[in-house]
Enzyme design. Structure first.
Site, PDB file in Angstrom:
ATOM      1  N   GLU A  98       0.806  -1.222   0.000  1.00  0.00           N
ATOM      2  CA  GLU A  98       0.000   0.000   0.000  1.00  0.00           C
ATOM      3  C   GLU A  98       0.839   1.272   0.000  1.00  0.00           C
ATOM      4  OE1 GLU A  98      -2.895  -0.462   3.141  1.00  0.00           O
ATOM      5  OE2 GLU A  98      -3.751  -2.227   2.177  1.00  0.00           O
ATOM      6  N   GLU A 158      -6.070 -10.853  -1.819  1.00  0.00           N
ATOM      7  CA  GLU A 158      -7.148 -10.828  -0.824  1.00  0.00           C
ATOM      8  C   GLU A 158      -8.463 -11.001  -1.531  1.00  0.00           C
ATOM      9  OE1 GLU A 158      -7.101  -7.515   1.924  1.00  0.00           O
ATOM     10  OE2 GLU A 158      -4.938  -7.501   1.936  1.00  0.00           O
TER      11      GLU A 158
END
Length: 184
Positions: free
Chosen positions: A77, A184
């Site tokens: 991220e 994910e």
């Protein structure tokens, strides 16, 4: 326990994550008195040295267990499409610029030469965020930073994003020579 379970059952073992703004140890960005580090060349090197030691420690821990790590999200991220340069203004970035990413990948490759190394993010199907990430990984790969692939968190719902948006993003990275994983 999870690593041992994977080893005992001949399963792939994937680690998440070495450098992430959300779960970095606070001491990595503080001086001996517990005060936040200022962005200086000395503190940049201190943070990079701490990151190096951390990655070496993690990698050597699993190596000592004789656990094979198949893949690892080395950094997580780092993109913020709301910033002019597209980079999340994390403590990592504020103190080291892109060097924390370079260092993390290079040390991970030294310690785990047979492991696939990924940069991981969410909303990679968003064209603005995707392009910032694409420009980052192609720049770093061009510098010799050992990025094997991109992890797409793919936080999706029935309402979106479209399959076409997800496919376009995966295709863009794949055509540039990066492996893609849905993480994910």
């Amino acid at each position: 326990k999870i690593a041992q379970y994977a080893k005992d059952h001949t399963m792939n073992f994937r680690l998440h994550t070495l450098a992430w703004h959300s779960q970095a140890a606070e001491w990595m960005f503080k001086d001996a008195q517990g005060q936040p580090l200022a962005a200086t060349p000395e503190n940049k090197q201190l943070v990079l040295d701490r990151l190096t030691t951390y990655i070496q420690t993690v990698a050597r821990h699993f190596s000592a267990m004789d656990v094979t790590i198949n893949a690892i999200d080395v950094v997580n991220e780092v993109i913020d499409p709301g910033q002019p340069d597209g980079m999340r203004k994390s403590e990592w970035y504020t103190l080291t610029g892109l060097d924390f990413i370079r260092t993390a990948f290079r040390v991970a490759r030294q310690e785990l030469p047979n492991t696939k190394l990924y940069i991981n993010d969410y909303s990679t199907q968003d064209p603005v965020k995707r392009d910032f990430l694409f420009n980052l990984v192609t720049k770093l790969k061009g510098e010799g930073v050992p990025i094997d692939g991109v992890g797409h968190q793919t936080h999706i719902s029935i309402g979106g994003p479209s399959i076409e948006q997800i496919s376009d993003s995966i295709r863009k990275f794949g055509e540039a020579g990066f492996d893609n994983q849905i993480t994910e």
